[in-house]
Write a protein that holds these residues in place. Structure first.
Motif, PDB file in Angstrom:
ATOM      1  N   SER A  81     -24.893 -29.837 -30.915  1.00 35.30           N
ATOM      2  CA  SER A  81     -23.979 -29.498 -32.007  1.00 35.30           C
ATOM      3  C   SER A  81     -24.753 -29.290 -33.305  1.00 35.30           C
ATOM      4  O   SER A  81     -24.510 -28.341 -34.042  1.00 35.30           O
ATOM      5  N   HIS A  82     -25.692 -30.176 -33.552  1.00 36.28           N
ATOM      6  CA  HIS A  82     -26.483 -30.070 -34.775  1.00 36.28           C
ATOM      7  C   HIS A  82     -27.318 -28.784 -34.761  1.00 36.28           C
ATOM      8  O   HIS A  82     -27.390 -28.069 -35.764  1.00 36.28           O
ATOM      9  N   GLU A  83     -27.942 -28.495 -33.612  1.00 38.26           N
ATOM     10  CA  GLU A  83     -28.802 -27.314 -33.512  1.00 38.26           C
ATOM     11  C   GLU A  83     -28.004 -26.014 -33.600  1.00 38.26           C
ATOM     12  O   GLU A  83     -28.505 -25.009 -34.089  1.00 38.26           O
ATOM     13  N   PRO A 107     -27.283 -22.004 -37.073  1.00 36.89           N
ATOM     14  CA  PRO A 107     -27.191 -20.560 -36.789  1.00 36.89           C
ATOM     15  C   PRO A 107     -25.767 -20.021 -36.917  1.00 36.89           C
ATOM     16  O   PRO A 107     -25.566 -18.900 -37.384  1.00 36.89           O
ATOM     17  N   ILE A 108     -24.791 -20.798 -36.528  1.00 34.16           N
ATOM     18  CA  ILE A 108     -23.403 -20.347 -36.644  1.00 34.16           C
ATOM     19  C   ILE A 108     -23.023 -20.189 -38.109  1.00 34.16           C
ATOM     20  O   ILE A 108     -22.359 -19.220 -38.493  1.00 34.16           O
ATOM     21  N   THR A 109     -23.461 -21.110 -38.947  1.00 33.03           N
ATOM     22  CA  THR A 109     -23.175 -21.006 -40.386  1.00 33.03           C
ATOM     23  C   THR A 109     -23.820 -19.749 -40.963  1.00 33.03           C
ATOM     24  O   THR A 109     -23.220 -19.035 -41.772  1.00 33.03           O
ATOM     25  N   VAL A 110     -25.046 -19.456 -40.543  1.00 31.34           N
ATOM     26  CA  VAL A 110     -25.731 -18.245 -41.006  1.00 31.34           C
ATOM     27  C   VAL A 110     -24.960 -17.006 -40.556  1.00 31.34           C
ATOM     28  O   VAL A 110     -24.735 -16.074 -41.349  1.00 31.34           O
ATOM     29  N   LEU A 111     -24.540 -16.978 -39.288  1.00 32.33           N
ATOM     30  CA  LEU A 111     -23.782 -15.825 -38.790  1.00 32.33           C
ATOM     31  C   LEU A 111     -22.462 -15.659 -39.540  1.00 32.33           C
ATOM     32  O   LEU A 111     -22.056 -14.533 -39.857  1.00 32.33           O
ATOM     33  N   LYS A 112     -21.806 -16.769 -39.816  1.00 34.92           N
ATOM     34  CA  LYS A 112     -20.556 -16.685 -40.576  1.00 34.92           C
ATOM     35  C   LYS A 112     -20.818 -16.129 -41.978  1.00 34.92           C
ATOM     36  O   LYS A 112     -20.031 -15.328 -42.500  1.00 34.92           O
ATOM     37  N   GLY A 113     -21.924 -16.532 -42.578  1.00 32.91           N
ATOM     38  CA  GLY A 113     -22.274 -16.019 -43.906  1.00 32.91           C
ATOM     39  C   GLY A 113     -22.513 -14.518 -43.884  1.00 32.91           C
ATOM     40  O   GLY A 113     -22.009 -13.779 -44.742  1.00 32.91           O
ATOM     41  N   TYR A 114     -23.292 -14.048 -42.881  1.00 33.56           N
ATOM     42  CA  TYR A 114     -23.532 -12.613 -42.754  1.00 33.56           C
ATOM     43  C   TYR A 114     -22.237 -11.859 -42.484  1.00 33.56           C
ATOM     44  O   TYR A 114     -22.010 -10.772 -43.034  1.00 33.56           O
ATOM     45  N   ALA A 115     -21.354 -12.424 -41.672  1.00 35.37           N
ATOM     46  CA  ALA A 115     -20.070 -11.768 -41.386  1.00 35.37           C
ATOM     47  C   ALA A 115     -19.238 -11.672 -42.657  1.00 35.37           C
ATOM     48  O   ALA A 115     -18.577 -10.644 -42.898  1.00 35.37           O
ATOM     49  N   GLU A 116     -19.260 -12.707 -43.458  1.00 35.07           N
ATOM     50  CA  GLU A 116     -18.492 -12.684 -44.710  1.00 35.07           C
ATOM     51  C   GLU A 116     -19.068 -11.640 -45.672  1.00 35.07           C
ATOM     52  O   GLU A 116     -18.322 -10.896 -46.318  1.00 35.07           O
TER      53      GLU A 116
END
Length: 95
Positions: A72-74, A78-87
């Motif tokens: 979960s930590h790992e 990356p998911i936060t980064v992808l969400k940022g790029y999507a936004e």
């Protein structure tokens, strides 16, 4: 004399003095007493097996919890980064 009494007497008296007048009932009483001892041994072994299984299952649950925590930590970064790029992509209006 009933089987219960015969079994009780087996526990208290030597078999040579037991049931001299009814030897035909001695064998079933001894067989029943032996069956009870075997059942106690089987029950004790089963309980030990369950305790051992429970201990192993607890260790596996702890290992799984640790794995899920690490995974979960790992994955979170990356998911936060992808969400940022999507936004950013959504706000830029790029299709």
């Amino acid at each position: 004399m009933g089987e219960e009494t015969a079994i009780d007497m087996l526990h208290r008296e030597p078999p040579t003095t037991l049931l001299k007048d009814r030897l035909s009932r001695l064998l079933p009483a001894v067989t029943r007493a032996l069956d009870e001892v075997e059942e106690q041994i089987r029950r004790r072994e089963a309980e030990e097996g369950l305790r051992s299984f429970g201990s192993g299952a607890q260790k596996e649950a702890e290992r799984l919890t640790h794995f899920l925590t690490v995974a979960s930590h790992e994955l979170r970064h990356p998911i936060t980064v992808l969400k940022g790029y999507a936004e950013i992509w959504r706000r830029s209006g790029t299709s």
